[in-house]
Design an enzyme around this catalytic site. Structure first.
Site, PDB file in Angstrom:
ATOM      1  CG  ASP A 188      28.104 -18.634  30.098  1.00 35.21           C
ATOM      2  OD1 ASP A 188      28.785 -17.540  29.874  1.00 35.21           O
ATOM      3  OD2 ASP A 188      28.648 -19.370  30.833  1.00 35.21           O
ATOM      4  CG  HIS A 231      30.643 -21.103  26.637  1.00 30.43           C
ATOM      5  ND1 HIS A 231      31.426 -21.009  27.660  1.00 30.43           N
ATOM      6  CD2 HIS A 231      29.578 -21.741  26.945  1.00 30.43           C
ATOM      7  CE1 HIS A 231      30.870 -21.629  28.651  1.00 30.43           C
ATOM      8  NE2 HIS A 231      29.439 -22.147  28.095  1.00 30.43           N
ATOM      9  CG  HIS A 250      28.621 -26.327  26.453  1.00 31.80           C
ATOM     10  ND1 HIS A 250      28.188 -27.152  27.696  1.00 31.80           N
ATOM     11  CD2 HIS A 250      28.437 -25.013  26.775  1.00 31.80           C
ATOM     12  CE1 HIS A 250      28.122 -26.408  28.547  1.00 31.80           C
ATOM     13  NE2 HIS A 250      28.001 -25.172  28.005  1.00 31.80           N
ATOM     14  CG  HIS A 261      23.037 -20.026  31.094  1.00 36.19           C
ATOM     15  ND1 HIS A 261      23.053 -19.984  32.328  1.00 36.19           N
ATOM     16  CD2 HIS A 261      24.037 -20.828  30.364  1.00 36.19           C
ATOM     17  CE1 HIS A 261      24.369 -20.440  32.793  1.00 36.19           C
ATOM     18  NE2 HIS A 261      24.837 -21.231  31.865  1.00 36.19           N
TER      19      HIS A 261
END
Length: 237
Positions: A50, A101, A105, A195
């Site tokens: 991510d 994503h 965010h 990540h």
């Protein structure tokens, strides 16, 4: 008896609030719509990353994945895909999958559906601009969902799927040893959360994630585990 009614009502509200809170954050929750959190195949693991793309770590991560013929899925933030389109393109060229994503965010739990759709569309525009293709995979930031997410995702793209995870590396904590310990829980069939970026800054420090994977990738490979991207798991449309 007059007191019991308000007490029962208050208890019901507390219980409902607790259920809502669990459903909003628990990776296993299906209350706010179906999600994917297992590969369905005990012979493989799906590594997911991510918050990238991140020029400080993504290139080295791609080289490491190449070394072990490991395909993965990168859930990218639109603003960073727009800032580093060549890196987003390189992820796809190396045989990996990119996912949505959101663009900036945000926490989606209480966002209006129209705002969620806008976040998904803007991220998708950045991915298409970099790679020439769209994505059907969505991961909500922080894994937070609300009851409006499923409808917003379908409104954005009817065949899109929300992808959660069954194992989290907790790699936002800067300790390779702790990440290595967390990844001991990964087994065939798991979708693993990692990540390669940091949503707060464009070139975040994720070298601890790289170090943990340098430890685990050869061990998983020796154990006969294969590595699948979300596209591999879904097959053709």
């Amino acid at each position: 008896m007059r007191i019991l009614g308000p007490l029962f009502a208050a208890g019901g509200l507390c219980a409902a609030g607790g259920i809502f809170s669990w459903a909003a954050v628990a990776p296993s929750s299906q209350l706010f719509g179906p999600t994917i959190r297992q590969t369905g195949d005990k012979s493989n693991i799906a590594l997911t990353f991510d918050d990238g793309p991140n020029p400080a770590i993504t290139p080295a991560l791609l080289d490491l994945l190449d070394r072990y013929a490991a395909r993965a899925t990168f859930f990218q933030i639109g603003k960073y895909a727009r800032a580093y389109p060549d890196l987003t393109s390189e992820v796809v060229k190396r045989g990996h999958t990119v996912g949505n994503h959101t663009d900036s965010h945000p926490r989606l739990v209480f966002l209006h559906p129209a705002r969620i759709v806008d976040e998904l569309r803007r991220c998708d525009d950045a991915l298409v601009s970099a790679t020439g293709d769209t994505s059907r995979w969505v991961r909500p930031p922080y894994g937070f969902r609300g009851p409006q997410l499923g409808g917003a995702v379908r409104r954005w793209r009817g065949n899109a799927r929300v992808v959660m995870w069954s194992v989290s590396s907790c790699d936002w904590k800067l300790s390779p040893d702790r990440i290595i310990q967390r990844l001991r829980h990964a087994r065939g069939g798991d979708i693993v959360l990692l990540h390669d970026g940091d949503h707060r800054i464009s070139e975040g420090n994720r070298h601890h994630t790289l170090a943990a994977l340098q430890y685990w990738l050869p061990r998983w490979k020796d154990a006969g585990i294969r590595f699948a991207s979300m596209d591999d798991l879904a097959g053709p449309d």
